[in-house]
Design a protein around this motif. Structure first.
Motif, PDB file in Angstrom:
ATOM      1  N   ALA A 141     -17.105 -37.723  15.837  1.00 14.98           N
ATOM      2  CA  ALA A 141     -18.099 -37.556  16.895  1.00 14.98           C
ATOM      3  C   ALA A 141     -18.181 -36.114  17.376  1.00 14.98           C
ATOM      4  O   ALA A 141     -19.267 -35.588  17.636  1.00 14.98           O
ATOM      5  CB  ALA A 141     -17.765 -38.475  18.070  1.00 14.98           C
ATOM      6  N   GLY A 142     -17.045 -35.434  17.465  1.00 15.91           N
ATOM      7  CA  GLY A 142     -17.045 -34.061  17.951  1.00 15.91           C
ATOM      8  C   GLY A 142     -17.628 -33.055  16.979  1.00 15.91           C
ATOM      9  O   GLY A 142     -17.864 -31.905  17.343  1.00 15.91           O
ATOM     10  N   ALA A 143     -17.854 -33.476  15.729  1.00 16.19           N
ATOM     11  CA  ALA A 143     -18.386 -32.563  14.709  1.00 16.19           C
ATOM     12  C   ALA A 143     -19.862 -32.803  14.431  1.00 16.19           C
ATOM     13  O   ALA A 143     -20.425 -32.192  13.516  1.00 16.19           O
ATOM     14  CB  ALA A 143     -17.588 -32.713  13.417  1.00 16.19           C
ATOM     15  N   LEU A 144     -20.502 -33.688  15.191  1.00 11.31           N
ATOM     16  CA  LEU A 144     -21.904 -34.032  14.913  1.00 11.31           C
ATOM     17  C   LEU A 144     -22.818 -32.808  14.973  1.00 11.31           C
ATOM     18  O   LEU A 144     -23.683 -32.624  14.112  1.00 11.31           O
ATOM     19  CB  LEU A 144     -22.386 -35.088  15.910  1.00 11.31           C
ATOM     20  N   HIS A 145     -22.632 -31.988  16.005  1.00 10.66           N
ATOM     21  CA  HIS A 145     -23.548 -30.855  16.175  1.00 10.66           C
ATOM     22  C   HIS A 145     -23.460 -29.896  14.991  1.00 10.66           C
ATOM     23  O   HIS A 145     -24.492 -29.465  14.450  1.00 10.66           O
ATOM     24  CB  HIS A 145     -23.243 -30.119  17.477  1.00 10.66           C
ATOM     25  N   ARG A 146     -22.257 -29.579  14.547  1.00 11.43           N
ATOM     26  CA  ARG A 146     -22.110 -28.644  13.431  1.00 11.43           C
ATOM     27  C   ARG A 146     -22.599 -29.277  12.123  1.00 11.43           C
ATOM     28  O   ARG A 146     -23.117 -28.575  11.242  1.00 11.43           O
ATOM     29  CB  ARG A 146     -20.660 -28.194  13.305  1.00 11.43           C
ATOM     30  N   ALA A 147     -22.448 -30.586  11.984  1.00 14.18           N
ATOM     31  CA  ALA A 147     -22.961 -31.266  10.792  1.00 14.18           C
ATOM     32  C   ALA A 147     -24.474 -31.181  10.746  1.00 14.18           C
ATOM     33  O   ALA A 147     -25.068 -30.884   9.694  1.00 14.18           O
ATOM     34  CB  ALA A 147     -22.502 -32.725  10.782  1.00 14.18           C
ATOM     35  N   ASN A 148     -25.131 -31.426  11.864  1.00 17.36           N
ATOM     36  CA  ASN A 148     -26.592 -31.335  11.895  1.00 17.36           C
ATOM     37  C   ASN A 148     -27.059 -29.907  11.700  1.00 17.36           C
ATOM     38  O   ASN A 148     -28.098 -29.661  11.060  1.00 17.36           O
ATOM     39  CB  ASN A 148     -27.114 -31.890  13.218  1.00 17.36           C
ATOM     40  N   ALA A 149     -26.317 -28.942  12.244  1.00 17.69           N
ATOM     41  CA  ALA A 149     -26.675 -27.543  12.029  1.00 17.69           C
ATOM     42  C   ALA A 149     -26.556 -27.182  10.549  1.00 17.69           C
ATOM     43  O   ALA A 149     -27.401 -26.455  10.003  1.00 17.69           O
ATOM     44  CB  ALA A 149     -25.779 -26.638  12.872  1.00 17.69           C
ATOM     45  N   ALA A 150     -25.516 -27.684   9.875  1.00 14.16           N
ATOM     46  CA  ALA A 150     -25.376 -27.424   8.438  1.00 14.16           C
ATOM     47  C   ALA A 150     -26.547 -28.021   7.667  1.00 14.16           C
ATOM     48  O   ALA A 150     -27.079 -27.401   6.730  1.00 14.16           O
ATOM     49  CB  ALA A 150     -24.055 -28.008   7.926  1.00 14.16           C
ATOM     50  N   MET A 151     -26.978 -29.225   8.053  1.00 10.07           N
ATOM     51  CA  MET A 151     -28.144 -29.830   7.418  1.00 10.07           C
ATOM     52  C   MET A 151     -29.396 -28.983   7.655  1.00 10.07           C
ATOM     53  O   MET A 151     -30.239 -28.814   6.768  1.00 10.07           O
ATOM     54  CB  MET A 151     -28.363 -31.243   7.962  1.00 10.07           C
ATOM     55  N   GLY A 152     -29.515 -28.431   8.866  1.00 14.49           N
ATOM     56  CA  GLY A 152     -30.660 -27.574   9.163  1.00 14.49           C
ATOM     57  C   GLY A 152     -30.660 -26.298   8.348  1.00 14.49           C
ATOM     58  O   GLY A 152     -31.710 -25.840   7.882  1.00 14.49           O
ATOM     59  N   VAL A 153     -29.494 -25.705   8.150  1.00 13.63           N
ATOM     60  CA  VAL A 153     -29.397 -24.500   7.324  1.00 13.63           C
ATOM     61  C   VAL A 153     -29.796 -24.824   5.889  1.00 13.63           C
ATOM     62  O   VAL A 153     -30.512 -24.050   5.234  1.00 13.63           O
ATOM     63  CB  VAL A 153     -27.970 -23.923   7.384  1.00 13.63           C
ATOM     64  N   ALA A 154     -29.343 -25.977   5.370  1.00 14.14           N
ATOM     65  CA  ALA A 154     -29.713 -26.370   4.005  1.00 14.14           C
ATOM     66  C   ALA A 154     -31.220 -26.546   3.889  1.00 14.14           C
ATOM     67  O   ALA A 154     -31.845 -26.112   2.907  1.00 14.14           O
ATOM     68  CB  ALA A 154     -28.993 -27.658   3.627  1.00 14.14           C
ATOM     69  N   GLN A 155     -31.824 -27.172   4.901  1.00 15.44           N
ATOM     70  CA  GLN A 155     -33.267 -27.377   4.863  1.00 15.44           C
ATOM     71  C   GLN A 155     -34.012 -26.050   4.868  1.00 15.44           C
ATOM     72  O   GLN A 155     -34.965 -25.855   4.098  1.00 15.44           O
ATOM     73  CB  GLN A 155     -33.699 -28.223   6.053  1.00 15.44           C
TER      74      GLN A 155
END
Length: 429
Positions: A141-155
Motif C-alpha cells: 500500500a505504501g508503494a502505490l504512488h511510486r508504482a503509478n508514477a513508474a507506469m506514467g513514466v513508461a506511458q
C-alpha cells in the motif's frame, strides 16, 4: 522503556518481482500501441485513398470500447483481473497479427481491418479497467504512488518513442510490421502476466444490473470523484478540438507543419517531465492539485485562437501536457487508496467511459463550429469549458478536503458523500 523504531522504508515497487513483471509487460504493450495510430492511418490511406475509410476503421475500434467499458469494469471486479488482462492481451495479439498479415499481403480488405479493430477495441474495454486492480494487487500500500508514477513514466516514454518507431517501420519494411510488432508485445505481456501473482478480493455473485448499479453508486457517493470526472471529460473534449483544428492553424499561421510536429514532441516531453515530478513530489491535496494542473490546458487553446507566436504556444502546450503527466499517477493513487478493492475496476471503467466519450463529440463539433464562426470560436469555447470545469472542482468540499493518507496506505481522510447519495454499501471501509 525501549525506544520506538522507525518503520522500515518501503522498497521501490520495481524491486519487487510481481510489479516488475507487470510493469515490463505494460511498457512493452504501450510501446507497440504507440506505434499503431500513425501506421494505421498511413496504411489505410495508402490502401484506399479515402479518409472516410480511415474514419470507419477508427470508429469500429472506438464504438465497441465505449459500449462495453461498464461491462468490462464488472468483469474486472467479478473475476481475477490478471486472467481478464491476460485474455484480452491474447485477443489483441490475434487481431493485430491479422491486420499485420493483411497489410503485408499487399491487398488489405477494408472489412477485415474494420472487424479486427472492432474486436481489438472490445478487448480494450475489458483490459483498461484491470490496470488499477493489477497495480494495487502487486505492490504494498505504501508503494502505490511510486508504482503509478513508474507506469506514467513508461506511458510517456512510449509516447515519445512510438511515433518514431512507426515511422521507421513504415518507411523501411512497411506498415504491416508495426502491427506484427504490436501483436508480439501483447503476446509477451500475456506471458509475463502468467508469472504474476495478484492479490484478489472476491465479490459476491449478483446480477449484472446489480453490479453495474453498485459501481455507479461507488462513483456518485464521492463528490470529489464524480466532479473530477466532469473535468476529465472536459479535458478530453478540449483535446479533441485542439487536435482537430490545431494542425491547420499551425500550417497557416505559425510557420508550417514543422511547428505542429515540434508542438507534439514538446508535449510528449512535458508529459514525461510531469510523470517524473509525480514520482518525486506527493501533494498533500492530490485531487485538487491534479485538477488545477489539468486546467492549464486552456492556455494553448487560447494561444492558438489568438495565433500567438509559435514558441509561446509550444511552451504552453508542453506545460499543459506536464499537468496531464502529473495528474495520471496522482489521480490513480488517490482512487486506488480510497475506493474499495472489490469495486475498483467498475469505478475505473466509468472514468474511462466519460473521458473517452467526450472525444468523438469534440471531433464532430470542432469543424462544424469552425466553418460557421471560424476556428477561434471553438478553441475559446473549449478553453472556457476545460478551465471552468477543472478550476470549478476547487469549490467542491470533497476535492478541497481530500488529503493523502498516512504512510502505510490507509484510506485518505476525505471520503465525503454527496448530500443526495444513498448510504454506503456493505464492504466499504
Amino acid at each position: 522503556m525501549p525506544a520506538a523504531t522507525a518503520p522500515a522504508p518501503v522498497p521501490h515497487p520495481l524491486r519487487t518481482r510481481p510489479f516488475r513483471l507487470l510493469f515490463t509487460g505494460r511498457a512493452l504493450s504501450l510501446l507497440g500501441d504507440a506505434a499503431i495510430p500513425a501506421a494505421l492511418a498511413l496504411a489505410v490511406l495508402e490502401a484506399t485513398g479515402s479518409t472516410a475509410a480511415l474514419a470507419l476503421v477508427l470508429g469500429c475500434a472506438m464504438v465497441p470500447k465505449l459500449l462495453l467499458l461498464p461491462l468490462g469494469g464488472v468483469v474486472g471486479d467479478r473475476f481475477d483481473a490478471r486472467t481478464v488482462a491476460l485474455t484480452t492481451d491474447l485477443v489483441r495479439c490475434a487481431t493485430q497479427l491479422l491486420v499485420g498479415v493483411q497489410l503485408l499481403g499487399g491487398s488489405p480488405g477494408l472489412a477485415v481491418l474494420a472487424v479486427a479493430e472492432a474486436f481489438g477495441g472490445a478487448a480494450g474495454a475489458f483490459a483498461m479497467p484491470t490496470v488499477a486492480p493489477l497495480v494495487k494487487g502487486t505492490v504494498e500500500a505504501g508503494a502505490l504512488h511510486r508504482a503509478n508514477a513508474a507506469m506514467g513514466v513508461a506511458q510517456s516514454a512510449t509516447r515519445l518513442a512510438g511515433p518514431a518507431l512507426a515511422g521507421t517501420l513504415v518507411l523501411t519494411v512497411g506498415a504491416g510490421w508495426a502491427f506484427v510488432l504490436d501483436a508480439a508485445t501483447f503476446g509477451l505481456s500475456a506471458l509475463l502476466l502468467l508469472a504474476v501473482r495478484v492479490e484478489r478480493v472476491p465479490i459476491p455473485r449478483r446480477s449484472l444490473r446489480a453490479d453495474l448499479v453498485e459501481g455507479w453508486r461507488e462513483v456518485r457517493s464521492r463528490d470529489w470523484y464524480w466532479t473530477s470526472l466532469i473535468g476529465h471529460s472536459a479535458w478530453n473534449g478540449a483535446a479533441a478540438v485542439l487536435m482537430t483544428l490545431g494542425p491547420a492553424i499551425a500550417v497557416q499561421r505559425l510557420g508550417g507543419g514543422t511547428t505542429w510536429v515540434v508542438l507534439l514532441q514538446v508535449g510528449a516531453v512535458g508529459f514525461l517531465l510531469g510523470a517524473l515530478l509525480a514520482d518525486r513530489f506527493t501533494p498533500r491535496r492530490p485531487v485538487l492539485t491534479a485538477n488545477l494542473g489539468l486546467a492549464t490546458y486552456a492556455l494553448p487553446l487560447v494561444l492558438l485562437a489568438a495565433a500567438a507566436p509559435a514558441p509561446v504556444t509550444i511552451a504552453a502546450y508542453g506545460l499543459a501536457q506536464a499537468g496531464l503527466g502529473f495528474l495520471s499517477p496522482v489521480w490513480q493513487t488517490a482512487v486506488q487508496r480510497a475506493v474499495p478493492a472489490h469495486a475498483l475496476a467498475r469505478v475505473t471503467s466509468y472514468d474511462w467511459l466519460l473521458s473517452l466519450a467526450a472525444m468523438p463529440l469534440g471531433y464532430a463539433l470542432a469543424p462544424l463550429a469552425a466553418s460557421a464562426w471560424g476556428p477561434e470560436a471553438p478553441l475559446l469555447a473549449a478553453a472556457a469549458v476545460v478551465g471552468g470545469c477543472c478550476l470549478g472542482t476547487a469549490l467542491v468540499p470533497g476535492v478541497r478536503k481530500f488529503t493523502q493518507g498516512p504512510p502505510g496506505g490507509r484510506a485518505p481522510r476525505a471520503r465525503l458523500r454527496a448530500p443526495w447519495a444513498p448510504g454506503p454499501p456493505s464492504g466499504r471501509r
